[in-house]
Each structure stands twice: as C-alpha cells, then as structure tokens.
Design a protein around this motif. Sequence first.
Motif, PDB file in Angstrom:
ATOM      1  N   UNK A   1       0.906  -1.246  -0.224  1.00 28.88           N
ATOM      2  CA  UNK A   1      -0.103   0.114  -0.084  1.00 28.88           C
ATOM      3  C   UNK A   1       0.990   1.248  -0.078  1.00 28.88           C
ATOM      4  N   UNK A   2       0.305   2.228  -0.723  1.00 26.51           N
ATOM      5  CA  UNK A   2       1.093   3.494  -0.815  1.00 26.51           C
ATOM      6  C   UNK A   2       0.738   4.406   0.216  1.00 26.51           C
ATOM      7  N   UNK A   3       1.561   5.540   0.351  1.00 23.23           N
ATOM      8  CA  UNK A   3       1.018   6.578   1.411  1.00 23.23           C
ATOM      9  C   UNK A   3       0.482   7.811   0.641  1.00 23.23           C
TER      10      UNK A   3
ATOM     11  N   UNK B   1       0.099  11.518  -0.968  1.00 30.90           N
ATOM     12  CA  UNK B   1       0.879  12.370  -1.009  1.00 30.90           C
ATOM     13  C   UNK B   1       0.373  13.773  -1.656  1.00 30.90           C
ATOM     14  N   UNK B   2       0.822  14.875  -1.975  1.00 35.84           N
ATOM     15  CA  UNK B   2       0.348  15.962  -2.286  1.00 35.84           C
ATOM     16  C   UNK B   2      -0.513  15.999  -3.310  1.00 35.84           C
ATOM     17  N   UNK B   3      -0.196  15.282  -4.321  1.00 37.99           N
ATOM     18  CA  UNK B   3      -0.809  15.186  -5.571  1.00 37.99           C
ATOM     19  C   UNK B   3      -2.206  14.273  -5.233  1.00 37.99           C
ATOM     20  N   UNK B   4      -2.280  13.396  -4.457  1.00 43.92           N
ATOM     21  CA  UNK B   4      -3.593  12.711  -4.134  1.00 43.92           C
ATOM     22  C   UNK B   4      -4.487  13.874  -3.713  1.00 43.92           C
ATOM     23  N   UNK B   5      -4.151  14.641  -2.806  1.00 43.88           N
ATOM     24  CA  UNK B   5      -4.771  15.679  -2.103  1.00 43.88           C
ATOM     25  C   UNK B   5      -5.116  16.659  -3.257  1.00 43.88           C
ATOM     26  N   UNK B   6      -4.683  17.152  -4.096  1.00 38.98           N
ATOM     27  CA  UNK B   6      -4.907  18.066  -5.259  1.00 38.98           C
ATOM     28  C   UNK B   6      -6.038  17.234  -5.997  1.00 38.98           C
ATOM     29  N   UNK B   7      -5.939  15.967  -6.598  1.00 40.12           N
ATOM     30  CA  UNK B   7      -6.851  15.302  -6.982  1.00 40.12           C
ATOM     31  C   UNK B   7      -8.233  15.192  -6.522  1.00 40.12           C
ATOM     32  N   UNK B   8      -8.195  14.833  -5.170  1.00 36.33           N
ATOM     33  CA  UNK B   8      -9.529  14.667  -4.576  1.00 36.33           C
ATOM     34  C   UNK B   8     -10.082  15.997  -4.268  1.00 36.33           C
TER      35      UNK B   8
ATOM     36  N   UNK C   1      -3.420   3.846  -7.371  1.00 34.19           N
ATOM     37  CA  UNK C   1      -2.102   4.365  -6.533  1.00 34.19           C
ATOM     38  C   UNK C   1      -1.869   3.406  -5.562  1.00 34.19           C
ATOM     39  N   UNK C   2      -2.737   2.251  -5.351  1.00 27.82           N
ATOM     40  CA  UNK C   2      -2.281   1.369  -4.183  1.00 27.82           C
ATOM     41  C   UNK C   2      -2.683   1.963  -2.817  1.00 27.82           C
ATOM     42  N   UNK C   3      -3.594   2.937  -2.935  1.00 28.84           N
ATOM     43  CA  UNK C   3      -4.189   3.426  -1.367  1.00 28.84           C
ATOM     44  C   UNK C   3      -5.226   2.791  -0.987  1.00 28.84           C
TER      45      UNK C   3
ATOM     46  N   UNK D   1      -7.552   5.855   3.732  1.00 25.06           N
ATOM     47  CA  UNK D   1      -8.334   6.633   3.634  1.00 25.06           C
ATOM     48  C   UNK D   1      -9.648   6.453   3.988  1.00 25.06           C
ATOM     49  N   UNK D   2     -10.469   7.450   4.528  1.00 26.24           N
ATOM     50  CA  UNK D   2     -11.793   7.029   5.156  1.00 26.24           C
ATOM     51  C   UNK D   2     -12.660   7.764   4.256  1.00 26.24           C
ATOM     52  N   UNK D   3     -13.613   6.789   3.521  1.00 27.21           N
ATOM     53  CA  UNK D   3     -14.667   7.218   2.813  1.00 27.21           C
ATOM     54  C   UNK D   3     -16.185   7.333   3.137  1.00 27.21           C
ATOM     55  N   UNK D   4     -16.640   8.533   3.685  1.00 25.28           N
ATOM     56  CA  UNK D   4     -17.532   8.210   4.484  1.00 25.28           C
ATOM     57  C   UNK D   4     -18.863   8.821   3.480  1.00 25.28           C
TER      58      UNK D   4
END
Length: 563
Positions: free
Chosen positions: A95-97, A99-106, A159-161, A183-186
């Motif tokens: 599993x990945x951790x 990163x900033x690019x993930x946050x920007x995408x979300x 991303x293997x998240x 990552x929590x998906x509520x």
Amino acid sequence: MEKRIAAATASYRLLTQKKYASKKILHHRRLIPNFNEVHRSCSNSGGFMPHCGSAPIQKFPRRDRQKSSLINIQNIPGIQHRTFGSAIIQRNPLFSTLNHDDIIYFEKTLGVKNVIQDDEELETANTDWMHKFKGSSKLMLLPENTDQLSQILKHCNSRHLAVVPQGGNTGLVGGSVPVFDEVIINTRRMNNIISFDEVSGVLVCEAGCILENLITFLDQKGFIMPLDLGAKGSCQIGGNVSTNAGGLRLVRYGSLHGTVLGLEAVLANGDVIDMLGTLRKDNTGYDLKHLFIGSEGSLGIITKVSILTPPKLSSVNIAFLACQDYISCQKLLFQAKRKLGEILSAFEFLDAQAMNLVLNHLDTLRNPLPSSIYNFYVLIETTGSNESNDKEKLEGFLVEAMESGLVSDGAIAQDSNQSASFWNIREGIPEALQKAGAVYKYDLSIPVEKLYDLVEEMRIRLGGKANVVGYGHLGDGNLHLNVSAPQYDDDILGEIEPFVYEWTSKHHGSISAEHGLGLMKAEKIYYSKSTGTVQMMASIKKLLDPKGILNPYKVIPQLLLST
C-alpha cells in the motif's frame, strides 16, 4: 471438526452499581394470573433515546479510562504494525501513502470542503464508538454521489491507496475505522431518498440515509422499515446492508438478505455495478447483490439500496414480563410462536444483571415490575391490524403463561409512551454498559436451548473477577454476552478467549450473529466456517478487489489474501 484459530480482543468491566432513585413513574398495566387487579403509576418519559441528530458522524464523549494495552499502534524500524491481543497485524507493504498530488486530485474531484484533514474531525472518524479501535488516517473524503465515489476508488486503486468505507460508525467489531492510515470514505452526503412506491412499498435511497430518517419518512407514508436498531439515530442504511444488521424485529421480518431487493455498488477499480432492481421476483442468473450484503465493504462500497418495506399496522402491543429461570423463557418463546403466530414481532430477553445495570446507570428509567428483581425479563411485541382481537389474543396468552408458571409477573403498556419506556429498558443496556465502564462484547448465534448455558459457564469460569451480563434477541437465537472487569486485564481476557469461541463452535453456533467480523473476528472466522468456505471467500475477494484496497485486514484472514 476443523482446527480452530484462537485470538484475543479488547475488554471492559462494570465498576460500580449506583443506588437507583427515580422521580419518574411509569403508567402500565400489571399482570396477575386472574387479571382482576390493575396497578397504575405515572411517568414523564425518559430513558435511553437514540441519537437523532442530523450530523451523520457521531461525536463521542471522551472518557477518563485506562488506555488498553491490547490495541496499539507501534513503529519499529522499517515496519509499522498493530498489536491486537496476541496477534500482530502488519501494514501491507504494497500500500502507498498519501502525497500532495493525491490531495490535489481529491480536492478537484470533490471540492476542498469535502476533503477533510482537520485533526478533530479525523480523531472522531478514526475511533469507533466504543473507543476500542483507533486508526491513524490523515484524510477523510465525502463524496456526494456515485460518480464521485467511483472516481475516488479508481484513483486509489491505481495508486495502491487503501480505503475504509464508513457510514455512521456505530459498529462494534472495528469494521468501520482504519487499522492504519487507510483513506476514510464517508457516505454521509449521499443521503437522498430516490423514490418510494406506495403500492409495492419499495423504497429506493442512497447509502448515506440515516436509518431513523427513513423510519420517519416511511411512517408518514403509512409504512415501516423492516429493520430497527438501537443505533438508528446515527447508523446509515448502507452500513446496515453492508453488515447485514439484524436488529429487534428480525423474528417478524427476517434478515436484509430477504428484504433488500437490489443495490448499486462501486468496485475497487471504480466500476459501478447496477443491481438496483425493485422486483420481488427476478430469477435471471446469479443474484449477485447477496455477495455485498454482509461483506462489510470488503468487496465494494454500496451506494444505493432498494428495500421492501411492510405497511404500518394499526395495532401494536408491548408486554414486559418476568420469569424465574431461563427454561421458562424458552418455553414462553415456544408458546408465543404457537399462540401469537403471525402477530409476534419481537421477543427480547435480559437477565437480572442487565436489568440492574440499566436501573443503576440510566437515571430516567425505572423497573416496570418494582416488587422484585427477577432472574429474567422478556419483552414481547405484537403487531397486527385488529386492535381488539390482537390485545385479546395477547392477554389470553399471558394469562395462560402465568397460570402455567412460565411468567411470574408482568405489565402491558397502555399507550405509546409506556411502550417506549419498556423498549428503552432493552435498548438502554448498551448505553448503561458504556456508562458503567468498559466491556468485552460478544455477539453470538446459539441454539436457543443452549444459549444461556454460555453465560452461566462464563460466570463460573471468571468467578468474582468480572460481572457477566446476558441479553439479546431470543426470538432468533442471538445472545449479546457482555463481560465487565475493573480494568483491562490480559489474564481475564485469557479466561474469556478462546473459550467463548470454542464453546460457540462446539455447540454449532456462530461467532457473529449480526455485528459482523470486522477486525476483531477476522482471524477467528474458522470457528464458524470451514476451511473450504473461507478459501472461496478469499477467492471472491481477490477477484473483485485484486489489490486488496477495500477495507483491508477485515473479514478474511490476512494469510489467505497474501498468498
């Protein structure tokens, strides 16, 4: 019998019993063998009321309790792992951790305000309502619709998240909170009622609808939900379906495998699977929705549900009864099924320890049968369409039960407030346990004739070290076994486990009746399922979620998924 896996879980104890004093009085009809005497008293209401706030994520009060040493996150060089009783769960190194690019995408997908990084809100989302399981997620996402959720999972899969689906976070086995940094998906923003057919009674809604809101909506339409839980003010229908929640009226309406007609789910790779049928009969191929009911978000995230709702009937009667021994409770259940038949809608039981717990810790409740503390109590509910006939049927059944010695005392509720007061005693037991201290909770299916034997054997086994409480849905053989102790103690835990699982397996029961497996019981599944069955489950998991990102470390033993 197959070789069984033993493990450990978290624990709690009833510390003190406060002297109960209530200014509230309850109107009720007292039962005596010839029904010649009616005792009345008075009540303002009160008791345990389910949380009914519109906020889907429950804020939990902090408790000044000793931290459990049984569940702990540790960092050692190169490895992050979690100790859980005697077991060590290692974070999947694939599993990945974030990163900033993930946050920007979300943020681009959901909008900045729906990408939660606030420490206080994450603290709540990372912790289960019992404060027994706690993860370390740094991110919670709030999709508004299926398309957004699909985009989230597609990105996380690439991303293997790892992710953990979360609804109202009312689970008891660690299934709805992260183990590590998932990552929590509520789904709380996915809370729309899509349609309701007043002819067929079929409700279609999104997964984030709070159960109590659905109950209120249907009540206005003259229908009811076939599911009713003590946590209805917080739990969401998607989570209910994902865990195949049982509840208080399963004896009448059956499980969600029977009442859910269809659903929509998003797979790990973002694919949307439309199984949102509304037909009661559809015999075209495999009925795949059943894979997702009870899978605890490990195969896909449920986004929409269609459910068959029964019409609301006009005649509801509640009786609160006392029995001297468990065999009387058994016989009473047998007679209730024969004599009350189609109008029987609930048959709940609690022992004297549970009653004392409620009376000592919930100040607004009082004993409806105050003349004595009996060994056992039974709550019977009937639901029908002919008020006079239904009440006459119930009263006749109770007179016969008292004359035969099965019932020692009893009361019939005379209005809705009194009915609620009776139900508040039964539904208030979990809250009373929380107020009393910390508790080891076990949710078990056991053949009715053997069900209370486990409670008695556990009391003998533990002696004076702990208080053992038994209650549950006797109508469908579901025991809620609770053991409370002065503090978290590995010695007491060692007395409880694996004994409780071995005993249940030996008597052909299930280690999870309605709460699911989650993290707490994933490695213990072999107590209830054969090796071949579990291997098939693992194969299905690998097929639908080959990278294993959906709710990892839950439901299926990790060894099977890593090979």
